[in-house]
Write an enzyme that holds these catalytic residues in place. Structure first.
Site, PDB file in Angstrom:
ATOM      1  N   ILE A 150     -14.958   8.863   0.356  1.00 54.69           N
ATOM      2  CA  ILE A 150     -16.326   9.063  -0.123  1.00 54.69           C
ATOM      3  C   ILE A 150     -17.183   9.612   1.005  1.00 54.69           C
ATOM      4  O   ILE A 150     -17.140   9.108   2.136  1.00 54.69           O
ATOM      5  CB  ILE A 150     -16.939   7.744  -0.639  1.00 54.69           C
ATOM      6  CG1 ILE A 150     -16.180   7.249  -1.871  1.00 54.69           C
ATOM      7  CG2 ILE A 150     -18.422   7.916  -0.966  1.00 54.69           C
ATOM      8  CD1 ILE A 150     -16.638   5.896  -2.383  1.00 54.69           C
ATOM      9  N   CYS A 180     -10.821  10.396   7.990  1.00 46.22           N
ATOM     10  CA  CYS A 180     -12.122   9.729   8.126  1.00 46.22           C
ATOM     11  C   CYS A 180     -12.307   9.078   9.490  1.00 46.22           C
ATOM     12  O   CYS A 180     -13.181   8.225   9.671  1.00 46.22           O
ATOM     13  CB  CYS A 180     -12.330   8.703   7.014  1.00 46.22           C
ATOM     14  SG  CYS A 180     -12.202   9.418   5.353  1.00 46.22           S
TER      15      CYS A 180
END
Length: 243
Positions: A150, A180
């Site tokens: 996300i 990430c």
């Protein structure tokens, strides 16, 4: 409140095309806020699948240009973006969802919004029999393996970017990065967790319905007829697709 969620499936497109689609909807929302249009802007889910691409967000610790060169030599595109988060990968077999919403219609909080995104993906995973959860690290996890990344952006509480749910991507692309920026954790997919091939089209109806439930949208309207869902839906008279 009678919240209407519009859904548009862009199919497989380049990352740049996905950005342009988001920017067009974002501009409609900003024009609506400024009173420059008679037609109210629509809270819309853009669904798509990208060609192989690595993207980075605006957080500190940006990759040097040498890393960008290394990754593009693998055959992927590379984009530096204005979303939150560090480096991640998008590609075929991954359902990318770009919600372009005016959070004034929901709750004007980016922190709340990200939490709602995580919960909507967890709902979808549960529908497949997968016990996913949140963690201190943004995203949705199955144990210590990330199944959904996300990264979002908000301008005047108009959202862009979104999330990417791994359905059946080629997982080897992730080996070339630290996804990430989180060391010591892995990635997974619906297909890996279930031991069977789960295609994007298999996941779309569940994901759209889960999003609508989590964001309390009473009605879903498709701007194309290729995205079925279990919730109440009405075709758009003008019917003719991102993290």
């Amino acid at each position: 409140m009678n919240r209407v969620l519009y859904v548009r499936n862009l199919g497989r497109i380049s990352y740049s095309e996905g950005l342009r689609a988001q920017e067009k909807l974002q501009r409609q929302h900003l024009d609506d806020l400024a009173g420059k249009t008679k037609e109210p802007a629509r809270d819309t889910l853009l669904l798509c699948e990208h060609q192989p691409v690595y993207t980075t967000g605006y957080r500190k610790g940006q990759l040097p240009s040498s890393e960008e060169d290394r990754l593009t030599k693998l055959g992927a595109e590379f984009h530096r973006t204005n979303r939150g988060g560090l480096i991640t990968y998008h590609g075929p077999g991954q359902l990318v969802v770009y919600p372009v919403l005016n959070l004034a219609h929901f709750r004007k909080s980016i922190k709340w919004y990200i939490c709602q995104l995580e919960k909507s993906v967890i709902r979808a995973c549960q529908s497949f029999g997968i016990q996913a959860q949140m963690s201190p690290d943004t995203g949705v996890w199955v144990g210590d393996r990330k199944i959904c990344a996300i990264g979002v952006h908000g301008s005047r509480f108009i959202t862009t970017h979104g999330f990417a749910l791994n359905c059946n991507p080629d997982m080897t692309w992730f080996r070339h990065i630290v996804p990430c920026g989180i060391v010591g954790k892995g990635v997974t997919s619906l297909s890996m967790e279930l031991g069977r091939n789960v295609k994007i089209q298999d996941a779309i109806p569940t994901m759209v319905a889960s999003f609508a439930e989590q964001f309390d949208c009473s009605e879903i309207r498709h701007e194309n007829q290729d995205v079925p869902t279990g919730r109440k839906s009405e075709g758009d008279a003008r019917c003719s697709t991102s993290a």
